[in-house]
Scaffold this active site. Structure first.
Site, mmCIF file in Angstrom:
data_model
loop_
_atom_site.group_PDB
_atom_site.id
_atom_site.type_symbol
_atom_site.label_atom_id
_atom_site.label_comp_id
_atom_site.label_asym_id
_atom_site.label_seq_id
_atom_site.Cartn_x
_atom_site.Cartn_y
_atom_site.Cartn_z
ATOM 1 N N ARG A 179 -4.194 10.097 6.009
ATOM 2 C CA ARG A 179 -2.964 10.801 5.615
ATOM 3 C C ARG A 179 -1.830 10.347 6.490
ATOM 4 O O ARG A 179 -1.988 10.260 7.709
ATOM 5 C CB ARG A 179 -3.152 12.300 5.867
ATOM 6 C CG ARG A 179 -3.757 13.041 4.724
ATOM 7 C CD ARG A 179 -3.943 14.452 5.167
ATOM 8 N NE ARG A 179 -2.820 15.259 4.705
ATOM 9 C CZ ARG A 179 -2.999 16.489 4.230
ATOM 10 N NH1 ARG A 179 -4.189 17.025 4.218
ATOM 11 N NH2 ARG A 179 -1.975 17.181 3.806
ATOM 12 N N PHE A 191 4.235 10.944 4.897
ATOM 13 C CA PHE A 191 4.849 11.125 3.578
ATOM 14 C C PHE A 191 3.870 11.034 2.417
ATOM 15 O O PHE A 191 4.276 11.025 1.272
ATOM 16 C CB PHE A 191 5.983 10.106 3.403
ATOM 17 C CG PHE A 191 7.016 10.217 4.479
ATOM 18 C CD1 PHE A 191 7.903 11.282 4.485
ATOM 19 C CD2 PHE A 191 7.069 9.292 5.499
ATOM 20 C CE1 PHE A 191 8.838 11.410 5.500
ATOM 21 C CE2 PHE A 191 8.004 9.417 6.516
ATOM 22 C CZ PHE A 191 8.895 10.486 6.518
ATOM 23 N N GLU A 239 -2.879 -4.598 2.107
ATOM 24 C CA GLU A 239 -4.144 -5.204 2.508
ATOM 25 C C GLU A 239 -5.025 -4.105 3.121
ATOM 26 O O GLU A 239 -4.523 -3.245 3.858
ATOM 27 C CB GLU A 239 -3.832 -6.284 3.564
ATOM 28 C CG GLU A 239 -5.036 -6.958 4.141
ATOM 29 C CD GLU A 239 -4.681 -7.972 5.243
ATOM 30 O OE1 GLU A 239 -5.599 -8.544 5.819
ATOM 31 O OE2 GLU A 239 -3.471 -8.174 5.513
ATOM 32 N N ASP A 246 8.453 -1.101 16.902
ATOM 33 C CA ASP A 246 7.596 0.086 17.015
ATOM 34 C C ASP A 246 6.134 -0.333 17.232
ATOM 35 O O ASP A 246 5.222 0.199 16.593
ATOM 36 C CB ASP A 246 7.742 0.937 15.746
ATOM 37 C CG ASP A 246 7.258 2.368 15.951
ATOM 38 O OD1 ASP A 246 7.164 2.813 17.110
ATOM 39 O OD2 ASP A 246 6.956 3.025 14.936
HETATM 40 P P1 ATP Z 1 3.602 7.085 8.942
HETATM 41 O O1 ATP Z 1 3.400 5.612 8.926
HETATM 42 O O2 ATP Z 1 4.223 7.611 7.708
HETATM 43 O O3 ATP Z 1 4.185 7.599 10.183
HETATM 44 P P2 ATP Z 1 0.906 7.284 9.544
HETATM 45 O O4 ATP Z 1 1.050 6.052 10.332
HETATM 46 O O5 ATP Z 1 0.327 8.482 10.193
HETATM 47 O O6 ATP Z 1 2.200 7.730 8.882
HETATM 48 P P3 ATP Z 1 -0.060 5.855 7.304
HETATM 49 O O7 ATP Z 1 0.411 4.580 7.851
HETATM 50 O O8 ATP Z 1 0.525 6.340 6.039
HETATM 51 O O9 ATP Z 1 0.032 7.013 8.313
HETATM 52 O O10 ATP Z 1 -1.646 5.840 7.139
HETATM 53 C C1 ATP Z 1 -2.435 6.977 7.256
HETATM 54 C C2 ATP Z 1 -3.810 6.570 7.698
HETATM 55 O O11 ATP Z 1 -4.459 5.854 6.649
HETATM 56 C C3 ATP Z 1 -3.792 5.613 8.877
HETATM 57 O O12 ATP Z 1 -3.782 6.297 10.062
HETATM 58 C C4 ATP Z 1 -5.080 4.818 8.663
HETATM 59 O O13 ATP Z 1 -6.195 5.506 9.187
HETATM 60 C C5 ATP Z 1 -5.206 4.784 7.153
HETATM 61 N N1 ATP Z 1 -4.660 3.547 6.607
HETATM 62 C C6 ATP Z 1 -3.364 3.290 6.321
HETATM 63 N N2 ATP Z 1 -3.204 2.058 5.848
HETATM 64 C C7 ATP Z 1 -4.433 1.497 5.829
HETATM 65 C C8 ATP Z 1 -4.929 0.187 5.454
HETATM 66 N N3 ATP Z 1 -4.114 -0.739 4.989
HETATM 67 N N4 ATP Z 1 -6.247 -0.048 5.586
HETATM 68 C C9 ATP Z 1 -7.071 0.918 6.044
HETATM 69 N N5 ATP Z 1 -6.669 2.143 6.432
HETATM 70 C C10 ATP Z 1 -5.364 2.438 6.327
#
Ligand code: ATP
Ligand code: MG
Length: 270
Positions: free
Chosen positions: A40, A43, A110, A155
């Protein structure tokens, strides 16, 4: 990798996945089988998914438009998509494309099979020098690639790094990245009238990522970031003073400490 053949972020791949006739057609949800949730985000949610025609496995990030609007990050998302979809590097998470419907925006990413680097670091407490070196050199190569394209990530932190099936590091989350060339062009029209310190601002800005690389190297080896403090204001003060201390444990080689200190010197000189 059939799905990687597309030319523009929002367009379908021109070969293998789809026939030439639907080259201009956009992706939609029915192109994918949706699998288990991967995580999660702020957003929305991320799901494992399979592109039906090619059987290619991807991560589908689903963002809710209402939340994007509320937080006023639509512009940031556009920039993220624009920048990340044009980057091609083994240590940078590919953004294959995007599509949207009335309520949601979908990013086709990916799939990083081994998940978040942050969790690995929490599990191990700190990494061996060999493992840290492998990650840092991958990151350095990816950043050299980005900086050559005038892209600054801004970042770089463990939460934004994912791990691929072979254990390879992947930079994700380009939400704070900028394309300095565009920015300078829109700001100033032409380079010719810029004073030296502004002409050099590309290198100056890019040093943000180099700084993060040094911080990350420290965190990989010691398990905590170098300027950590109880209060936010103390961390701030420690950063300003470049108050860098190396604890006696875990034991870290003098060459690794030297590398981290060199980053500090490099930046003081900028
Ligand atoms: P934000 O980027 O909105 O601040 P976030 O970094 O907490 O939020 P996301 O980048 O949306 O969250 O991803 C949520 C979670 O989903 C990640 O922490 C990761 O565990 C998993 N995830 C996201 N993208 C991938 C991917 N390309 N492959 C595998 N797991 C993923
Ligand atoms: Mg993220």
């Amino acid at each position: 990798m059939a799905i990687a053949a597309e030319s523009q972020a929002g367009e379908k791949p021109s070969s293998e996945v789809s026939a030439a006739s639907d080259k201009q057609r956009r992706w939609n949800l029915s192109d994918f089988d949706i699998g288990k949730p991967l995580g999660r985000g702020k957003f929305g949610h991320v799901y494992l998914a399979r592109e039906k025609k090619s059987n290619h496995i991807v991560a589908l990030k689903v963002l809710f438009k209402t939340q994007l609007k509320q937080s006023q990050v639509e512009h940031q998302l556009r920039r993220e998509v624009e920048i990340q979809s044009h980057l091609r590097h083994p240590n940078i998470l590919r953004l294959y494309g995007y599509f949207y419907d009335q309520t949601r925006v979908y990013l086709i990413l990916e799939y990083a099979a081994k998940g978040e680097l942050y969790k690995e670091l929490q599990k191990c407490k700190f990494f061996s020098e060999k493992r840290a070196a492998t990650y840092i050199s991958s990151l350095a190569r990816a950043l050299i690639y980005c900086h050559a394209k005038h892209v600054i990530h801004r970042d770089i932190k463990p939460e934004n790094l994912l791990i691929g099936a072979q254990g390879e590091l992947k930079i994700a989350d380009f939400g704070w990245s900028v394309h300095t060339f565009n920015r300078r062009r829109t700001m100033c029209g032409t380079l010719d009238y810029l004073p030296p310190e502004m002409v050099e601002s590309v290198e100056h800005d890019a040093s943000v990522d180099i700084w993060s690389l040094g911080v990350l190297c420290y965190e990989f080896l010691y398990g905590v970031p170098p300027f950590e403090a109880k209060e936010h204001s103390d961390t701030y003060r420690r950063i300003i003073k470049v108050d860098l201390k190396f604890p006696s444990k875990p034991i870290v080689s003098s060459s690794a400490k030297d590398l981290i200190s060199q980053v500090k010197l490099l930046l003081v000189a900028v």
